[in-house]
Scaffold this motif. Structure first.
Motif, PDB file in Angstrom:
ATOM      1  N   SER A  16     -36.696  26.600 -25.245  1.00 23.79           N
ATOM      2  CA  SER A  16     -35.579  26.181 -26.692  1.00 23.79           C
ATOM      3  C   SER A  16     -36.234  25.156 -27.437  1.00 23.79           C
ATOM      4  O   SER A  16     -37.317  24.596 -26.996  1.00 23.79           O
ATOM      5  CB  SER A  16     -34.543  25.131 -25.485  1.00 23.79           C
ATOM      6  OG  SER A  16     -34.252  24.354 -26.499  1.00 23.79           O
TER       7      SER A  16
ATOM      8  N   TRP B  16     -29.718  24.241 -28.589  1.00 27.75           N
ATOM      9  CA  TRP B  16     -29.432  22.661 -27.992  1.00 27.75           C
ATOM     10  C   TRP B  16     -30.425  21.833 -28.462  1.00 27.75           C
ATOM     11  O   TRP B  16     -32.413  21.637 -28.195  1.00 27.75           O
ATOM     12  CB  TRP B  16     -30.062  23.212 -26.751  1.00 27.75           C
ATOM     13  CG  TRP B  16     -29.608  24.026 -25.833  1.00 27.75           C
ATOM     14  CD1 TRP B  16     -29.425  25.507 -26.021  1.00 27.75           C
ATOM     15  CD2 TRP B  16     -28.119  24.582 -24.709  1.00 27.75           C
ATOM     16  NE1 TRP B  16     -28.823  26.101 -25.612  1.00 27.75           N
ATOM     17  CE2 TRP B  16     -27.212  25.193 -25.137  1.00 27.75           C
ATOM     18  CE3 TRP B  16     -27.349  22.402 -24.489  1.00 27.75           C
ATOM     19  CZ2 TRP B  16     -26.063  25.334 -24.262  1.00 27.75           C
ATOM     20  CZ3 TRP B  16     -26.086  22.846 -24.290  1.00 27.75           C
ATOM     21  CH2 TRP B  16     -25.472  23.707 -23.757  1.00 27.75           C
TER      22      TRP B  16
ATOM     23  N   ASN C 261     -32.299  18.864 -28.516  1.00 36.67           N
ATOM     24  CA  ASN C 261     -31.704  17.831 -27.433  1.00 36.67           C
ATOM     25  C   ASN C 261     -33.285  17.483 -26.655  1.00 36.67           C
ATOM     26  O   ASN C 261     -33.740  16.685 -25.768  1.00 36.67           O
ATOM     27  CB  ASN C 261     -31.163  18.394 -26.290  1.00 36.67           C
ATOM     28  CG  ASN C 261     -31.417  19.307 -25.381  1.00 36.67           C
ATOM     29  OD1 ASN C 261     -32.889  20.111 -25.125  1.00 36.67           O
ATOM     30  ND2 ASN C 261     -31.280  19.749 -24.080  1.00 36.67           N
TER      31      ASN C 261
END
Length: 279
Positions: free
Chosen positions: A189, A173, A175
């Motif tokens: 993450s 991910w 982000n």
């Protein structure tokens, strides 16, 4: 349950990296095996078997490009975070040995980049993850703690199943510029990048000097933003791309710039995860 909650970077407790460093920098080095005759990353998509053009392009990384890349990493004392397909263990053992000698961090990257990690039911996915994990641990002497799926793929169950296998973080991910907790207890993450990624950059036609400037700009901005809270800078590399001679010289210059910054923590994704989870 969603995998993670929305959390603006402006509303979090500050992160302090070791020794007052401001930017945690790591190299995500993709060590991938490709199945002949199967579709995968291509420089010129063709529907032919055999496919010497595309398979040969990819295979250059394991035969030549990785060794050129290793020399550059060694020059600046950078230990790779190796994103390794488990099939590399069998097909390219010399690369694994080179990484073990250099104390690289080892992350699972699926079985092969010719097969995406998607569409599995839990009872089918669990033994696949066991096989991947066991192969990497047996070859490296270190059980992987991080995961990045082939082409950043995972199922809705992957993070929880990874936790069952002792994993602590995923890179899929992309982000954020900081680690964050997932809604799977014990799993986080860690930032990775599809933007500062040689495969996407060079295949879009960017030049070596473009790449060098982007690396410098990325570090400079993250460094400026990190006055109150640390940031992570990931550099994603593929030996069949960055390992080409005319590109490798710009990787050398980029890492020279990064390594010379006094407030950079040259580290691995494993160490970033450990620091975040224990601070």
């Amino acid at each position: 349950m969603t995998l993670f909650n929305y959390s603006p970077i402006t509303e979090r407790p500050p992160i302090a990296w070791p020794d007052g460093k401001r930017v945690a920098f790591y190299v995500g080095l993709n060590l991938e095996h490709f199945l002949p005759g199967e579709p995968s990353t291509s420089i010129w998509p063709l529907d032919v078997t055999p496919d010497p053009l595309n398979h040969g392009w990819r295979d250059y990384g394991a035969r030549v490009g990785i060794w050129r890349t290793i020399d550059i990493l060694d020059r600046y004392g950078i230990r790779a975070s190796a994103l390794v397909n488990s099939m590399v263990v069998e097909h390219n053992p010399q690369i694994i040995r080179a990484g073990v000698e250099r104390d690289w961090a080892w992350l699972a990257h699926g079985q092969t980049n010719s097969i995406l990690h998607t569409g599995y039911l839990p009872d089918d996915e669990r033994p696949i993850l066991t096989e991947i994990t066991t192969a990497i641990e047996s070859a490296t002497g270190r059980r992987p703690r991080g995961w990045m799926g082939p082409a950043l793929t995972e199922t809705v169950n992957t993070p929880a199943l990874l936790r069952e296998h002792g994993y602590q973080y995923v890179l899929d991910w992309t982000n954020d510029d900081q680690p964050y907790h997932l809604n799977v207890p014990g799993m986080i993450s860690v930032p990775y990048t599809v933007e500062l990624n040689d495969l996407g950059l060079f295949l879009r036609g960017l030049s070596g000097p473009d790449f060098l400037q982007m690396v410098k700009d990325q570090f400079d901005v993250l460094r400026d933003e990190s006055a109150a809270s640390g940031r992570v800078m990931a550099l994603a590399l593929h030996p069949f791309v960055i390992g080409q001679a005319f590109r490798a010289k710009y990787l050398d210059l980029a890492l020279e710039y990064i390594a010379a910054r006094p407030d950079v923590w040259l580290t691995t994704s494993d160490e970033i995860a450990t620091h975040y989870l224990t601070s």
